[in-house]
Design a protein around this motif. Structure first.
Motif, short mmCIF file in Angstrom:
data_model
loop_
_atom_site.label_atom_id
_atom_site.label_comp_id
_atom_site.label_asym_id
_atom_site.label_seq_id
_atom_site.Cartn_x
_atom_site.Cartn_y
_atom_site.Cartn_z
N ASP A 1 0.88 -1.17 0.00
CA ASP A 1 0.00 0.00 0.00
C ASP A 1 0.92 1.22 0.00
OD1 ASP A 1 -2.19 1.61 0.07
OD2 ASP A 1 -2.89 0.98 2.04
N GLN A 2 0.35 2.41 -0.08
CA GLN A 2 1.20 3.59 -0.08
C GLN A 2 0.51 4.77 0.59
OE1 GLN A 2 1.88 5.47 -4.02
NE2 GLN A 2 0.30 4.04 -4.81
N SER A 3 1.32 5.65 1.13
CA SER A 3 0.88 6.94 1.64
C SER A 3 1.65 8.00 0.86
CB SER A 3 1.17 7.04 3.14
OG SER A 3 2.56 6.97 3.39
N ASP A 4 1.51 9.25 1.23
CA ASP A 4 2.26 10.29 0.53
C ASP A 4 3.76 10.09 0.66
OD1 ASP A 4 -0.09 11.47 -0.25
OD2 ASP A 4 -0.11 12.92 1.40
N LYS A 5 4.21 9.56 1.80
CA LYS A 5 5.64 9.47 2.08
C LYS A 5 6.22 8.07 1.90
CE LYS A 5 9.13 10.77 5.53
NZ LYS A 5 9.36 11.34 6.89
N TYR A 6 5.42 7.03 2.12
CA TYR A 6 5.95 5.67 2.16
C TYR A 6 5.23 4.72 1.21
CZ TYR A 6 8.32 6.96 6.55
OH TYR A 6 9.10 7.56 7.49
N ILE A 7 6.00 3.73 0.73
CA ILE A 7 5.45 2.51 0.17
C ILE A 7 5.54 1.47 1.28
CG2 ILE A 7 5.80 0.63 -1.49
CD1 ILE A 7 4.75 3.13 -2.79
N LYS A 8 4.40 0.90 1.66
CA LYS A 8 4.35 -0.05 2.77
C LYS A 8 4.20 -1.47 2.23
CE LYS A 8 1.15 2.65 4.36
NZ LYS A 8 0.02 3.23 5.13
N VAL A 9 5.16 -2.34 2.58
CA VAL A 9 5.16 -3.73 2.13
C VAL A 9 4.79 -4.62 3.31
CG1 VAL A 9 6.52 -5.58 1.07
CG2 VAL A 9 6.96 -3.19 0.44
N PHE A 10 3.79 -5.49 3.11
CA PHE A 10 3.30 -6.35 4.19
C PHE A 10 3.68 -7.80 3.90
CE2 PHE A 10 0.45 -2.75 3.56
CZ PHE A 10 0.40 -2.19 4.82
N VAL A 11 4.41 -8.42 4.83
CA VAL A 11 4.84 -9.80 4.68
C VAL A 11 4.30 -10.61 5.86
CG1 VAL A 11 6.80 -11.35 4.39
CG2 VAL A 11 6.93 -9.01 3.52
N THR A 12 3.50 -11.60 5.58
CA THR A 12 2.89 -12.42 6.62
C THR A 12 3.81 -13.56 7.02
OG1 THR A 12 0.67 -11.92 5.79
CG2 THR A 12 0.89 -13.82 7.24
N LEU A 13 4.17 -13.63 8.32
CA LEU A 13 5.00 -14.72 8.87
C LEU A 13 4.52 -15.01 10.29
CD1 LEU A 13 8.60 -13.75 7.69
CD2 LEU A 13 7.32 -15.77 7.01
N LYS A 14 4.01 -16.19 10.50
CA LYS A 14 3.45 -16.55 11.81
C LYS A 14 4.53 -16.51 12.90
CE LYS A 14 0.59 -20.08 14.07
NZ LYS A 14 -0.39 -19.09 14.51
N ASN A 15 4.20 -15.84 13.99
CA ASN A 15 5.06 -15.75 15.19
C ASN A 15 6.33 -14.92 14.98
OD1 ASN A 15 3.28 -17.35 16.73
ND2 ASN A 15 4.23 -19.24 15.96
N VAL A 16 6.40 -14.14 13.93
CA VAL A 16 7.61 -13.36 13.69
C VAL A 16 7.83 -12.32 14.79
CG1 VAL A 16 6.50 -11.58 12.29
CG2 VAL A 16 8.91 -12.14 11.89
N GLN A 17 6.77 -11.94 15.48
CA GLN A 17 6.90 -10.94 16.55
C GLN A 17 7.73 -11.46 17.73
OE1 GLN A 17 4.11 -12.53 15.77
NE2 GLN A 17 3.15 -13.35 17.62
#
Length: 233
Positions: A82-98
């Motif tokens: 997705d994108q905002s005025d300043k950033y391109i945001k990339v979302f990567v799904t990985l279980k338990n990565v937190q």
């Protein structure tokens, strides 16, 4: 959901956008825009679902000790953006990565590429590589965050406020070629207004009550204007 269904939706969206450019009447443009947004929402949902379920290439990493637990190298292919005025945001799904220490989740960035590296998550090392970004990024202002079952990479645009149509140069080139083929093969052979009327008929037959109401109203008002023009003459 199969990849063919996702590609079919993308093709429908592209064709609708081309017809939208040909449409001259405001209400017709509004109807086409509503359908485009509807299909884009469905396409994004299917794409994200497919990304999280995409089979991944897995190969073992050689180890120097038989006692050491095996680790596997996993090449990620799916992601959302997705994108905002300043950033391109990339979302990567990985279980338990937190649950991983921050030093095991990091990115290697250049002004036109990114590589996400996630080390030793359930005995697997994950990588996601995106080359030839559509526009250059500001490496110094880019960053990433670990969230629940997800990594989000914030790629700072080198040209803030610019709108990216695609994530990479290759994707845009592919879409441009596809659009050119459509114009050459179809638009030169078929009346654009005829294409729009055919599309609106299909939208009416398959649409919900609100869509049918809008199409009926647009058709009625168009017929009334034709009658008024005839009387004036």
């Amino acid at each position: 959901m199969s990849e063919s269904k996702i590609n079919e939706l993308k093709g429908d969206i592209d064709e609708l956008n081309l017809l939208l450019k040909q449409a001259k009447r405001k209400r017709v443009q509004d109807l086409l825009s509503v359908e485009v947004r509807k299909l884009e929402t469905e396409w994004i949902s299917l794409r994200d679902s497919a990304s999280s379920a995409t089979p991944m290439d897995v190969s073992p990493i050689p180890t120097t000790s038989t006692v050491q637990e095996k680790r596997y190298q996993v090449k990620l292919n799916g992601y959302g953006w997705d994108q905002s005025d300043k950033y391109i945001k990339v979302f990567v799904t990985l279980k338990n990565v937190q649950n991983l220490p921050k030093e095991q989740v990091y990115c290697k960035l250049t002004d036109k590429s990114m590589e996400l590296i996630v080390e030793n998550l359930d005995n697997k090392d994950y990588t996601l590589v995106i080359n030839k970004l559509l526009e250059p990024i500001n490496v110094g202002e880019s960053h990433w965050k670990q969230k629940t079952d997800m990594v989000v990479i914030f790629l700072a645009k080198q040209n803030p406020m610019s709108k990216w149509s695609h994530m990479t140069e290759i994707e845009r080139k592919f879409e441009d070629q596809r659009s050119n083929r459509f114009k050459n093969d179809d638009l030169d052979k078929k009346d654009p207004q005829e294409s729009i009327m055919s599309l609106m008929k299909n939208m009416y037959e398959t649409g919900d009550d609100e869509m049918k109401r809008m199409i009926s109203k647009a058709w009625y008002e168009g017929q009334q204007k034709k009658k008024d023009s005839t009387i004036d003459l």
